[in-house]
Design an enzyme around this catalytic site. Structure first.
Site, PDB file in Angstrom:
ATOM      1  N   GLY A  34       2.496  -3.273  19.988  1.00 33.09           N
ATOM      2  CA  GLY A  34       3.596  -2.740  19.167  1.00 33.09           C
ATOM      3  C   GLY A  34       3.043  -2.083  17.920  1.00 33.09           C
ATOM      4  N   GLY A  38       2.697  -6.479  12.877  1.00 37.82           N
ATOM      5  CA  GLY A  38       3.496  -7.525  13.512  1.00 37.82           C
ATOM      6  C   GLY A  38       4.906  -7.662  12.971  1.00 37.82           C
ATOM      7  N   THR A  39       5.489  -8.827  13.226  1.00 36.06           N
ATOM      8  CA  THR A  39       6.901  -9.079  12.933  1.00 36.06           C
ATOM      9  C   THR A  39       7.208  -9.036  11.450  1.00 36.06           C
ATOM     10  OG1 THR A  39       7.021 -10.487  14.891  1.00 36.06           O
ATOM     11  CG2 THR A  39       8.761 -10.773  13.247  1.00 36.06           C
ATOM     12  N   GLY A 181      24.946 -16.154  16.065  1.00 36.37           N
ATOM     13  CA  GLY A 181      23.881 -17.085  15.696  1.00 36.37           C
ATOM     14  C   GLY A 181      24.198 -17.724  14.356  1.00 36.37           C
ATOM     15  N   ALA A 186      20.149 -14.974  11.399  1.00 35.45           N
ATOM     16  CA  ALA A 186      21.562 -14.565  11.483  1.00 35.45           C
ATOM     17  C   ALA A 186      22.198 -14.586  10.103  1.00 35.45           C
ATOM     18  CB  ALA A 186      22.314 -15.492  12.432  1.00 35.45           C
ATOM     19  N   GLU A 188      20.802 -14.476   7.098  1.00 30.53           N
ATOM     20  CA  GLU A 188      20.301 -13.467   6.140  1.00 30.53           C
ATOM     21  C   GLU A 188      20.935 -12.102   6.425  1.00 30.53           C
ATOM     22  OE1 GLU A 188      15.973 -15.453   4.989  1.00 30.53           O
ATOM     23  OE2 GLU A 188      15.974 -13.558   6.080  1.00 30.53           O
ATOM     24  N   GLY A 267      17.829 -17.087  17.941  1.00 29.64           N
ATOM     25  CA  GLY A 267      16.555 -17.791  18.063  1.00 29.64           C
ATOM     26  C   GLY A 267      15.445 -16.875  18.551  1.00 29.64           C
ATOM     27  N   HIS A 442      13.259 -24.701 -22.511  1.00 33.28           N
ATOM     28  CA  HIS A 442      14.704 -24.760 -22.748  1.00 33.28           C
ATOM     29  C   HIS A 442      15.214 -23.397 -23.172  1.00 33.28           C
ATOM     30  CE1 HIS A 442      18.588 -26.358 -23.737  1.00 33.28           C
ATOM     31  NE2 HIS A 442      18.527 -25.728 -24.908  1.00 33.28           N
TER      32      HIS A 442
END
Ligand SMILES: Cc1cc2nc3c(=O)[nH]c(=O)nc-3n(C[C@H](O)[C@H](O)[C@H](O)COP(=O)(O)OP(=O)(O)OC[C@H]3O[C@@H](n4cnc5c(N)ncnc54)[C@H](O)[C@@H]3O)c2cc1C
Length: 459
Positions: A34, A38-39, A181, A186, A188, A267, A442
């Site tokens: 691909g 990658g993903t 899903g 799903a 996001e 999934g 603070h």
């Protein structure tokens, strides 16, 4: 044609970071069917978070009224949002990564662009363009990730559907969308498209959204989402068909839900099943490639990392596993373990969620004697500034050792806030020391964590 290499890497997500100056002397093959990167780079973490950021800008404008500011969104320029993500950021990185590996700076590396599958022990059939090539390697790293899982009801229906692999490049925003899903991918996308003005309809088999999280978080998240989006929970899709408006799905309870687009995010399936691993003698552990604590598969010299083999499908885990295996390839006499302690995760939804360690239910199931504190953003000064009335941090600690066992944040900046807790867990700083032995600025938002820690009952 056949060629032998010292090292073969299959998959260029985290796998592509293995070759470095230290192994310039080795002949290396990289196989990627691909896009390089990658993903995470192309269709996962990075583009989704860039879209989510734009969505949050839109949401801030929509919610400005509660701070006394009148503001209105004139126009959502979707093509320009897409272009910011892909043309200006993601695609040049993916293209540059491939050019680099094919170019003169890495003469020891050959790149193949066809699907890799095993045809014998340490023997892989792949190719470059039309040309089929058989390659063998002394060492092989499998880093082939995962792909979207599509339920049969959808794939067999012939209906047009989208996944994370193509939804972010659609030419224009639809008026409505079914999101199928209830996991983090799903949710996001639901958040992102909802904020950009799409009418989102969530369909989920389970009654709960993000059901793997601490139940207090998933319950609160489910209730909040029900208030802001159309949700159909507790009933699966029985059938799907093309309709005038786009797609119509019929749920098992008979409800019909229609949307211009259908996004399937039900999934992920690990990619080991497409590689004929049995021909190389590589064993599986369920759907995962079986690896030991050092990343070794059942075959000597073959390693696996990331989504294809890891119990965690997270980029920071895939990267950490890659670093361990990179070390192990060079130092077989001094193997490093895959680091799986205190693995955190975040969900970039509205509200944002971050988690590390045990859930309260898990801690109780293990019979641990615990103390739990839920601290609301609305009860610290910065939460007042934010007009927050739904967010919280939950910390779980061991009553005796005072060590933090788990932390779960749901609210603005959750993924940033939790990092202090992750640090404490990793370095063994107990909850009491963490709360008392340092300054907390603070009135900054980390006072949320300070108060949560101080609220733990160690008496
Ligand atoms: C929408 C979405 C959002 C996400 N958001 C986050 C997030 O915010 N944070 C986070 O930590 N994680 C996130 N993830 C998960 C994260 O993307 C993955 O855990 C990570 O990318 C896995 O990396 P990897 O190296 O194991 O595999 P991948 O990056 O998937 O790389 C595998 C590569 O192998 C190639 N390949 C597969 N099979 C073959 C074959 N047989 N031959 C040749 N090449 C092959 C593929 O084309 C791919 O390029 C997200 C995932 C998705 C889908």
């Amino acid at each position: 044609m056949s060629k032998h290499y010292d090292l073969i890497i299959i998959g260029t997500g985290s796998g592509n970071s293995i070759p470095g100056v230290e192994n310039h002397h080795k002949s290396i093959a990289i196989v990627e069917k691909g896009r390089f990167g990658g993903t995470c780079l192309n269709v996962g973490c990075i583009p989704t978070k860039m879209f989510v950021y734009a969505a949050e800008v839109a949401r801030t404008i929509k919610e400005a009224e509660k701070f006394g500011i009148s503001a209105k969104i004139e126009h959502i320029d979707w093509p320009s949002i897409v272009s910011r993500v892909f043309d200006k950021r993601v695609d040049p990185i993916a293209d540059g990564g491939e050019e680099y590996r094919r170019g003169p700076k890495t003469p020891n590396i050959d790149v193949y662009d066809q699907h890799a599958r095993f045809v014998g022990p340490k023997t892989i059939l792949t190719g470059q363009g039309e040309k089929e090539v058989e390659i063998t390697g002394d060492e092989i790293v499998i880093a082939t990730g995962a792909r979207p899982f599509i339920p049969d009801t959808i794939s067999d229906s012939g209906v047009e559907y989208y996944t994370n692999e193509n939804i972010m490049r659609i030419p224009e925003l639809p008026s409505s969308m079914i999101v199928y899903g209830g996991g983090y991918i799903a949710m996001e996308f639901a958040h992102m498209f909802d904020a950009l003005g799409v009418e989102v309809k969530i369909v989920n088999r389970s009654e709960k959204l993000l059901r793997h999280l601490d139940s207090e978080v998933s319950d609160a998240f489910t209730e909040l989402t029900k208030k802001t989006m159309e949700t159909h929970l507790g009933s699966n899709i029985a059938s799907a068909a093309q309709s005038d408006a786009g797609v119509e799905v019929t749920l098992e309870n008979g409800t019909k839900v229609e949307g211009e687009l259908l996004l399937v995010a039900t999934g992920r399936t690990r990619n080991g099943d497409q590689m004929d691993l049995d021909k190389a003698g590589i064993e599986m552990d369920g759907s995962r490639i079986k690896v030991d604590e050092y990343g070794r598969t059942s075959v000597e010299g073959i390693w696996a990392l990331g989504d294809v083999s890891s119990p965690y499908q997270l980029k920071h885990v895939a990267n950490a596993e890659m670093r361990a295996i990179k070390h192990n390839l060079e130092h077989p006499e001094d193997l490093q373990k895959l680091p799986h302690e205190h693995v955190p995760a975040a969900v970039f939804t509205n509200p944002q969620i971050a988690t590390v360690g045990l859930t309260e239910d898990e801690a109780r199931e293990q019979g641990l004697d615990i103390t739990v504190k839920v601290q609301r953003y609305g009860d610290v000064a910065y939460g007042w500034a934010m007009e927050d009335d739904s967010s919280f941090a939950k910390i779980i600690a061991d009553k005796h050792s005072k060590q933090i066992l788990g932390a779960h944040f749901m609210g603005p900046q959750a993924s940033t806030l939790i990092q202090q807790i992750i640090t404490a867990m990793n370095f063994g700083i107990d909850a009491e020391r963490l709360a008392k032995d340092e300054y907390w600025i603070h009135p900054a938002l980390p006072e949320l964590s300070e108060n949560a820690l101080l609220g733990l009952d160690f008496s």
